[in-house]
Design a protein around this motif. Sequence first.
Motif, mmCIF file in Angstrom:
data_model
loop_
_atom_site.group_PDB
_atom_site.id
_atom_site.type_symbol
_atom_site.label_atom_id
_atom_site.label_comp_id
_atom_site.label_asym_id
_atom_site.label_seq_id
_atom_site.Cartn_x
_atom_site.Cartn_y
_atom_site.Cartn_z
ATOM 1 N N ILE D 23 0.845 -1.206 0.000
ATOM 2 C CA ILE D 23 0.000 0.000 0.000
ATOM 3 C C ILE D 23 0.873 1.246 0.000
ATOM 4 N N ILE D 26 2.847 1.417 -3.471
ATOM 5 C CA ILE D 26 2.046 1.467 -4.691
ATOM 6 C C ILE D 26 1.654 2.900 -5.047
ATOM 7 N N GLU D 30 1.656 6.531 -8.876
ATOM 8 C CA GLU D 30 0.813 7.630 -9.359
ATOM 9 C C GLU D 30 1.645 8.838 -9.817
ATOM 10 N N SER D 92 -6.247 -0.074 2.113
ATOM 11 C CA SER D 92 -5.914 -0.296 0.696
ATOM 12 C C SER D 92 -6.601 0.721 -0.211
ATOM 13 N N LEU D 93 -7.617 1.426 0.323
ATOM 14 C CA LEU D 93 -8.279 2.456 -0.489
ATOM 15 C C LEU D 93 -7.554 3.791 -0.390
ATOM 16 N N PHE D 96 -6.003 5.081 -3.635
ATOM 17 C CA PHE D 96 -7.021 5.550 -4.583
ATOM 18 C C PHE D 96 -7.430 6.996 -4.283
ATOM 19 N N SER D 99 -4.606 9.544 -4.887
ATOM 20 C CA SER D 99 -4.442 9.941 -6.285
ATOM 21 C C SER D 99 -5.468 11.004 -6.655
ATOM 22 N N TRP D 100 -6.705 10.785 -6.208
ATOM 23 C CA TRP D 100 -7.766 11.715 -6.582
ATOM 24 C C TRP D 100 -7.490 13.109 -6.019
#
Lengths: 200, 200, 200, 200
Positions: D23, D26, D30, D92-93, D96, D99-100
């Motif tokens: 996590i 990763i 991005e 794990s989110l 996501f 990045s946003w």
Amino acid sequence: MTVISTIGKGRIEAFSDGVIAIIITIMVLELKVPHGTAFADLLPTVPVLLSYALSFVYVGIYWNNHHHLFQAARGVTGPIMWANLHLLFWMSLIPFVTSWIGETRDAVAPVASYGIVLLMTAIAYQILAAMLARHDGQGSRLGRAIGHDRKGWLSIVFYALGVVLSLVWPDIGLGAYVAVALFWFIPDRRVERVLSEDEA
Amino acid sequence: MTVISTIGKGRIEAFSDGVIAIIITIMVLELKVPHGTAFADLLPTVPVLLSYALSFVYVGIYWNNHHHLFQAARGVTGPIMWANLHLLFWMSLIPFVTSWIGETRDAVAPVASYGIVLLMTAIAYQILAAMLARHDGQGSRLGRAIGHDRKGWLSIVFYALGVVLSLVWPDIGLGAYVAVALFWFIPDRRVERVLSEDEA
Amino acid sequence: MTVISTIGKGRIEAFSDGVIAIIITIMVLELKVPHGTAFADLLPTVPVLLSYALSFVYVGIYWNNHHHLFQAARGVTGPIMWANLHLLFWMSLIPFVTSWIGETRDAVAPVASYGIVLLMTAIAYQILAAMLARHDGQGSRLGRAIGHDRKGWLSIVFYALGVVLSLVWPDIGLGAYVAVALFWFIPDRRVERVLSEDEA
Amino acid sequence: MTVISTIGKGRIEAFSDGVIAIIITIMVLELKVPHGTAFADLLPTVPVLLSYALSFVYVGIYWNNHHHLFQAARGVTGPIMWANLHLLFWMSLIPFVTSWIGETRDAVAPVASYGIVLLMTAIAYQILAAMLARHDGQGSRLGRAIGHDRKGWLSIVFYALGVVLSLVWPDIGLGAYVAVALFWFIPDRRVERVLSEDEA
């Protein structure tokens, strides 16, 4: 010989943990960042998120059961290592079918493919469990625990049924897979029970 | 000194497991989600899936052999760590050539490149094994096990032959690589045999 | 207290191994599969491959030294955990600058940025080493080993020089970084020496 | 029974370490390589880099606290494994939403979504901690340490407040999240204190 097997068991667990950890986390890469900045821009990610959550549960179940299995096992051999890699191979395809189902929810081919990967993973798990139990011997803790493995066979039947049903009604096929997730959610009590009987 | 080497051995194994777990799993990212929702849309992924499966077997073989090698080894030194990183470097290129061969199956350059990476990985493995054996000494378990390593040299010859053949007939080159996979499939019995002789 | 610290040391090593294993492997994802099927189609990947190999060596050096450092260290504290995460943060930027330099080889900004990340990683490593040594005490094995750390400071000077030089002559800046790689290639003999003196 | 739990504890820690390591690493994927070769081409990556650094700190905090929590815990059960997977799911989110937010900095939906994921992660952590403490018993080290967990509840309140505030003023919402990071930066002293009292 026992010492060597035990060391091998530790490293096969560590390697499997690594692969499973990557499989479970890699799926999140499919969650594409929305182009807009409104809550509505999140809508297309909802089915992807749901399929991610479902697959997360499956991989979690396998990790849990894998953990219990190797905890009870006495040793590993070359063929058992390959049976374990075979299980990891099918598990590694879960992110791929998860993405497909996440993007095209209730279409026949994605739902059937998802089920086939789950079915093959379940079969690979049974092969691994049977080989570990045979290696330990029938009278062993693992041998007795695996002996009457109704849940394992039942899930294979459900996955197979789900695949067949999905060819006509994808939603019902998906429902069959979810049913398996629900009754596997509880970790392998059989193994736990025999283990604690042994301690007593 | 022995104690320190042993600790080092454990961590070099753990690190190698991590890298190999990532290498074996990262390849699945090349399986692009089909754009359509029909079974026919899976057809373009079939060669990618086959090349993934083949490379999965190669990486699995190396993990198995690496595991046996370090299990038998008594200790590690700085240069051995670098020999191990050298092996991991060539292994880490397997996903790259796997993708290329998966997308352009029987073309000369991809098949030859795939073979070159496999060849360099095999050479790196032999260097690592030789250094571990030399460190343990000729009379050691590992020294004796590695002593007559026909299978290791044979696979280097086959990979080299495969690369040369692939320049004219890519399919025959590919066949030579697959042959190596088949005879390495069985884990290193030599090491296992000497280990059990030692126990006896 | 010692027992607790030792456990913590084990897990901080395992976590660092995981992160470093991902950093070293993730870089290979930048090697884009060629669109054609000729050997010439590999040409654009050559500089990317070279920058990957160079960064692989840097990350390998840090893993080696990190390994020696924690092997010698007696225990870890909360601030040491953060110093370790700080090191991992800068290391995690290596794949990013590696990709940039791989795509635009001898331009000023990519080479300088690459050097800045290497410089910050080197500084973070020195901070971590100093904190571990201070925690163990001056008379400790690690305290003595780190005591006269000329190589550590020299590499910081070289990286800083490389960054400044790269602003005018990127190739010479790159040369300065490579020089550091060459003299760090040999693992930390000072720590090893003091360790073996201790055993004697 | 204790022995089995301890083994399980080791493997649950190893698996969590693997997932958290992935996590945290990763997210760096991005950071898109700039198309140009000037320093100015790095400007668009600055907010992405800042959001990466912030999320790196959050994940680092959770790893630190997770480490302390399991170090103090005596054993794990099936439900605790699921509580741990539940925590890992929300963590794990983080890549996501990172990045946003990195791409659309001060917009309402990204900042609120970021906060919701942090809030759910914090709640999942509290559930895990409570289950571990209940399993060990009220009089246990962990039971006493967790007993008056003001910091845990305070951070949940702050995240919830941040989410609400972000709906009107995203920057103030973001400020509330950063405040939580600052007061969690120090590892869980309560657990450490009770642990050392126990040793004394």
